[in-house]
Scaffold this motif. Structure first.
Motif, PDB file in Angstrom:
ATOM      1  N   ASP A  22       1.949 -18.674   4.138  1.00  0.00           N
ATOM      2  CA  ASP A  22       3.185 -18.237   3.732  1.00  0.00           C
ATOM      3  C   ASP A  22       3.994 -18.067   5.353  1.00  0.00           C
ATOM      4  O   ASP A  22       5.208 -18.011   5.387  1.00  0.00           O
ATOM      5  N   TRP A  23       3.213 -17.413   6.204  1.00  0.00           N
ATOM      6  CA  TRP A  23       3.657 -17.156   7.709  1.00  0.00           C
ATOM      7  C   TRP A  23       4.164 -18.454   8.112  1.00  0.00           C
ATOM      8  O   TRP A  23       4.988 -18.426   8.987  1.00  0.00           O
ATOM      9  N   THR A  24       3.775 -19.501   7.974  1.00  0.00           N
ATOM     10  CA  THR A  24       4.033 -20.771   8.385  1.00  0.00           C
ATOM     11  C   THR A  24       5.300 -21.378   7.556  1.00  0.00           C
ATOM     12  O   THR A  24       5.878 -22.663   7.861  1.00  0.00           O
ATOM     13  N   GLY A  25       5.887 -20.543   6.607  1.00  0.00           N
ATOM     14  CA  GLY A  25       6.950 -20.894   5.930  1.00  0.00           C
ATOM     15  C   GLY A  25       6.532 -21.961   4.589  1.00  0.00           C
ATOM     16  O   GLY A  25       7.273 -22.578   4.271  1.00  0.00           O
ATOM     17  N   GLY A  26       5.200 -21.964   4.441  1.00  0.00           N
ATOM     18  CA  GLY A  26       4.701 -22.693   3.387  1.00  0.00           C
ATOM     19  C   GLY A  26       4.078 -23.932   3.776  1.00  0.00           C
ATOM     20  O   GLY A  26       3.515 -24.744   3.020  1.00  0.00           O
ATOM     21  N   ARG A  27       4.305 -24.221   4.799  1.00  0.00           N
ATOM     22  CA  ARG A  27       4.073 -25.834   5.398  1.00  0.00           C
ATOM     23  C   ARG A  27       2.425 -25.704   5.802  1.00  0.00           C
ATOM     24  O   ARG A  27       1.649 -26.647   5.318  1.00  0.00           O
ATOM     25  N   GLY A  28       1.771 -24.612   6.059  1.00  0.00           N
ATOM     26  CA  GLY A  28       0.563 -24.418   6.473  1.00  0.00           C
ATOM     27  C   GLY A  28       0.294 -24.757   8.115  1.00  0.00           C
ATOM     28  O   GLY A  28       0.968 -25.323   8.737  1.00  0.00           O
ATOM     29  N   VAL A  29      -0.797 -24.457   8.435  1.00  0.00           N
ATOM     30  CA  VAL A  29      -1.318 -24.604   9.886  1.00  0.00           C
ATOM     31  C   VAL A  29      -1.755 -26.037  10.319  1.00  0.00           C
ATOM     32  O   VAL A  29      -2.379 -26.679   9.313  1.00  0.00           O
ATOM     33  N   ASP A  30      -1.621 -26.346  11.493  1.00  0.00           N
ATOM     34  CA  ASP A  30      -2.109 -27.639  12.105  1.00  0.00           C
ATOM     35  C   ASP A  30      -3.511 -27.698  12.062  1.00  0.00           C
ATOM     36  O   ASP A  30      -4.163 -28.808  11.931  1.00  0.00           O
ATOM     37  N   HIS A  31      -4.201 -26.687  12.648  1.00  0.00           N
ATOM     38  CA  HIS A  31      -5.569 -26.661  12.997  1.00  0.00           C
ATOM     39  C   HIS A  31      -6.167 -25.210  12.461  1.00  0.00           C
ATOM     40  O   HIS A  31      -5.512 -24.197  12.503  1.00  0.00           O
ATOM     41  N   VAL A  32      -7.426 -25.529  12.050  1.00  0.00           N
ATOM     42  CA  VAL A  32      -8.215 -24.220  11.512  1.00  0.00           C
ATOM     43  C   VAL A  32      -9.296 -24.247  12.422  1.00  0.00           C
ATOM     44  O   VAL A  32     -10.134 -25.417  12.118  1.00  0.00           O
ATOM     45  N   VAL A  33      -9.895 -23.404  12.870  1.00  0.00           N
ATOM     46  CA  VAL A  33     -11.226 -23.227  13.424  1.00  0.00           C
ATOM     47  C   VAL A  33     -12.219 -22.583  12.763  1.00  0.00           C
ATOM     48  O   VAL A  33     -11.972 -21.082  12.904  1.00  0.00           O
ATOM     49  N   GLU A  34     -12.797 -23.159  11.851  1.00  0.00           N
ATOM     50  CA  GLU A  34     -13.710 -22.383  10.847  1.00  0.00           C
ATOM     51  C   GLU A  34     -14.857 -22.038  11.182  1.00  0.00           C
ATOM     52  O   GLU A  34     -15.788 -22.959  11.143  1.00  0.00           O
ATOM     53  N   VAL A  35     -15.420 -20.754  11.560  1.00  0.00           N
ATOM     54  CA  VAL A  35     -16.441 -20.404  11.848  1.00  0.00           C
ATOM     55  C   VAL A  35     -17.468 -19.911  10.526  1.00  0.00           C
ATOM     56  O   VAL A  35     -18.360 -19.422  10.869  1.00  0.00           O
ATOM     57  N   GLY A  36     -16.828 -19.360   9.453  1.00  0.00           N
ATOM     58  CA  GLY A  36     -17.403 -18.621   8.631  1.00  0.00           C
ATOM     59  C   GLY A  36     -18.348 -19.730   7.562  1.00  0.00           C
ATOM     60  O   GLY A  36     -19.393 -19.173   7.220  1.00  0.00           O
ATOM     61  N   GLY A  37     -17.750 -20.956   7.358  1.00  0.00           N
ATOM     62  CA  GLY A  37     -18.764 -21.634   6.559  1.00  0.00           C
ATOM     63  C   GLY A  37     -18.234 -21.599   4.851  1.00  0.00           C
ATOM     64  O   GLY A  37     -17.136 -21.589   4.668  1.00  0.00           O
ATOM     65  N   PRO A  38     -19.214 -21.460   4.061  1.00  0.00           N
ATOM     66  CA  PRO A  38     -18.983 -21.597   2.493  1.00  0.00           C
ATOM     67  C   PRO A  38     -17.969 -20.544   2.031  1.00  0.00           C
ATOM     68  O   PRO A  38     -17.221 -20.601   1.304  1.00  0.00           O
ATOM     69  N   GLY A  39     -18.236 -19.291   2.502  1.00  0.00           N
ATOM     70  CA  GLY A  39     -17.342 -18.276   2.224  1.00  0.00           C
ATOM     71  C   GLY A  39     -15.952 -17.884   2.496  1.00  0.00           C
ATOM     72  O   GLY A  39     -15.124 -17.407   2.131  1.00  0.00           O
ATOM     73  N   THR A  40     -15.742 -18.643   3.603  1.00  0.00           N
ATOM     74  CA  THR A  40     -14.278 -18.920   3.900  1.00  0.00           C
ATOM     75  C   THR A  40     -13.634 -20.064   3.962  1.00  0.00           C
ATOM     76  O   THR A  40     -12.207 -20.158   3.993  1.00  0.00           O
ATOM     77  N   LEU A  41     -14.358 -21.174   3.714  1.00  0.00           N
ATOM     78  CA  LEU A  41     -13.683 -22.697   3.779  1.00  0.00           C
ATOM     79  C   LEU A  41     -12.708 -22.819   2.649  1.00  0.00           C
ATOM     80  O   LEU A  41     -11.434 -23.245   3.067  1.00  0.00           O
TER      81      LEU A  41
END
Length: 335
Positions: A222-241
């Motif tokens: 929503d913060w991006t106006g519904g477009r979504g972010v270009d990059h995610v640096v995912e450090v959490g794994g299965p609980g956050t993916l």
């Protein structure tokens, strides 16, 4: 010379200072380095707590930096007095990934840098960033280089891109600094409002407490106006993916670099397919990537965020501080 070792069974209470023979003079193709600094990573914590089994008497710590004392025959890249920093994968010099385990990673499969001196191949080091001390330099080996590869080498980050970072540990704070230096727009999450305020001071454009807002993936989109972010640096794994997939744009890039919430779990495949996003696992990077990262640091003037520094003989206390989750950025070790 003084060496910190990890005895079996692994645990913080089996870390101890021992005396070992000095490694001596460098042989052809090697350099002798007086080590002065390191930093802690989640990988190191896994080793010293026994979650990632290693040999009895292993010297821990995958990051190391110090001063070249002498060079062996045939070494032209370094000279006595140079400030150098280690490589996480000393055998991965360049090109695409060729290593999928830690059998040759310092502090895990081979002895690490919790010691006074080492004699190793010159190709196991790069020059350190200018003006960095040894603790600062050591933060690039694992955390800094992982963030660099996720965003730049693999992600192709460019000015104006939007980036989502999870948490305020070493990789995420490095990624925040790299992103802002390159003109990106950054959102970051944490369960601590105090840490989010510190992230704002470093340039974060949008912050979100994931405990207050458990639907953080949708809120980031929503913060991006519904477009979504270009990059995610995912450090959490299965609980956050799953929520990272909610947050990423169609055709975006998710770098899977951490397992803080576990080593296995379900992947929402339908959501990932609908987003047509690239989900890429990665473990640090090559020596050539590290050299590129050092050039970028020298050009931008970025300095790492180090929460606290501990002397080597208090390494167990440093790991206990890491386990508390209270740190922001990196934890340094110096001697």
């Amino acid at each position: 010379m003084k060496v910190m070792t990890l005895r079996s069974p692994a645990g913080l209470d089996t870390l101890r200072i021992e005396e070992r023979a000095d490694p001596g003079d460098p042989t052809p193709g090697t350099i002798r380095v007086a080590l002065h600094g390191s930093s802690l990573n989640f990988h190191d914590l896994g080793v010293v707590t026994g979650k990632m089994p290693s040999a009895d008497g292993r010297v821990p710590l995958s990051d190391g930096a110090g001063i070249v004392e002498a060079v062996g025959e045939g070494v032209t890249e370094f000279a006595a007095g140079d400030h150098v920093v280690s490589c996480f994968f000393p055998d991965w010099q360049d090109g695409p990934p060729v290593i999928g385990d830690f059998s040759r990673t310092p502090g895990d499969g081979i002895d690490g840098f919790a010691q006074a001196h080492v004699v190793l191949p010159a190709t196991a080091f790069t020059h350190a960033p200018k003006l960095y001390d040894s603790v600062e330099a050591a933060t690039i080996t694992t955390a800094g280089l992982t963030a660099w590869r996720a965003l730049v080498a693999d992600g192709g980050l460019k000015a104006g891109d939007t980036v989502l970072l999870l948490g305020t540990g070493g990789v995420s704070i490095w990624a925040l600094q790299i992103s802002k230096a390159m003109g990106a727009i950054v959102a970051i999450t944490s369960s601590s409002d105090a840490k989010l305020n510190r992230a704002k001071a470093l340039g974060a454009d949008f912050t979100l407490n994931y405990r207050t807002h458990p639907d953080w993936g949708r809120r980031i989109a929503d913060w991006t106006g519904g477009r979504g972010v270009d990059h995610v640096v995912e450090v959490g794994g299965p609980g956050t993916l799953g929520q990272s997939i909610d947050a990423v744009r169609i055709g975006g890039h998710i770098s899977l670099i951490g397992v803080l919430t576990g080593r296995g779990g379900q992947v929402p495949t339908a959501a990932l397919m609908a987003k047509q996003a690239r989900l890429q696992g990665l473990i640090v990077a090559s020596r050539r990537d590290q050299q590129a990262f050092v050039r970028a640091l020298d050009a931008t003037g970025i300095r790492p965020v180090i929460d606290r520094r501990f002397p080597l003989d208090r390494l167990a206390d440093a790991f206990a501080f890491e386990m508390s989750g209270e740190h922001f950025g990196k934890i340094g070790i110096e001697w």
